[in-house]
Motif scaffolding. Structure first.
Motif, mmCIF file in Angstrom:
data_model
loop_
_atom_site.group_PDB
_atom_site.id
_atom_site.type_symbol
_atom_site.label_atom_id
_atom_site.label_comp_id
_atom_site.label_asym_id
_atom_site.label_seq_id
_atom_site.Cartn_x
_atom_site.Cartn_y
_atom_site.Cartn_z
ATOM 1 N N ALA A 9 0.951 -1.332 -0.363
ATOM 2 C CA ALA A 9 -0.190 -0.021 0.107
ATOM 3 C C ALA A 9 1.624 1.084 -0.049
ATOM 4 O O ALA A 9 0.103 2.044 -0.313
ATOM 5 C CB ALA A 9 -0.503 0.199 1.569
ATOM 6 N N ARG A 10 1.987 1.147 0.955
ATOM 7 C CA ARG A 10 2.802 2.668 1.035
ATOM 8 C C ARG A 10 3.773 2.741 -0.467
ATOM 9 O O ARG A 10 3.526 3.830 -1.204
ATOM 10 C CB ARG A 10 3.986 1.857 1.752
ATOM 11 N N ILE A 52 10.667 18.313 -2.979
ATOM 12 C CA ILE A 52 10.889 18.218 -1.560
ATOM 13 C C ILE A 52 10.052 17.366 -0.534
ATOM 14 O O ILE A 52 10.728 16.130 -0.216
ATOM 15 C CB ILE A 52 11.242 19.500 -0.483
ATOM 16 N N GLY A 53 8.639 17.565 -0.543
ATOM 17 C CA GLY A 53 7.897 16.866 0.173
ATOM 18 C C GLY A 53 7.792 15.590 -0.445
ATOM 19 O O GLY A 53 7.594 13.808 0.121
ATOM 20 N N LEU A 54 7.791 15.466 -1.831
ATOM 21 C CA LEU A 54 8.019 13.670 -2.563
ATOM 22 C C LEU A 54 8.679 12.893 -2.343
ATOM 23 O O LEU A 54 9.409 12.050 -2.238
ATOM 24 C CB LEU A 54 7.712 14.111 -4.131
ATOM 25 N N TRP A 59 11.582 8.652 0.843
ATOM 26 C CA TRP A 59 12.641 7.832 2.195
ATOM 27 C C TRP A 59 11.714 7.156 2.807
ATOM 28 O O TRP A 59 12.521 6.543 3.460
ATOM 29 C CB TRP A 59 12.934 9.638 2.941
ATOM 30 N N SER A 60 10.135 8.008 3.162
ATOM 31 C CA SER A 60 9.416 6.831 3.914
ATOM 32 C C SER A 60 8.912 5.675 3.435
ATOM 33 O O SER A 60 9.174 4.987 4.627
ATOM 34 C CB SER A 60 7.946 7.919 4.760
ATOM 35 N N VAL A 61 8.781 6.031 2.428
ATOM 36 C CA VAL A 61 8.308 4.222 1.883
ATOM 37 C C VAL A 61 9.624 3.278 2.158
ATOM 38 O O VAL A 61 9.421 2.123 2.255
ATOM 39 C CB VAL A 61 8.078 4.503 0.590
#
Length: 71
Positions: A9-10, A52-54, A59-61
């Motif tokens: 899902a991520r 930057i948000g992307l 990074w979080s995924v």
């Protein structure tokens, strides 16, 4: 602990985010080129700050999971 379903899902959410980023910024560049190409390249603000948000989303995924052990 990340489950297999949440990992899929991520990655799916990241693909959608990336697709929207590319399409939206491409549309802004086209509008700039057709109507305002003689002035400042204003789509740069969306490209940079949304980028930057992307980057944080990527990074979080793909960052390794952290352990939840108490010290």
């Amino acid at each position: 602990m990340r489950t297999q379903k949440s990992e899929a899902a991520r990655k799916w959410g990241l693909r959608i985010h990336l697709l929207l980023y590319v399409l939206s910024n491409l549309a802004q560049v086209v509008v700039w080129f057709l109507y305002d190409s003689g002035s400042h390249f204003w789509p740069v603000w969306s490209i940079v700050f949304w980028g930057i948000g992307l980057a944080f989303h990527i990074w979080s995924v793909y960052s390794p999971p952290q352990s939840n052990t108490a010290r």
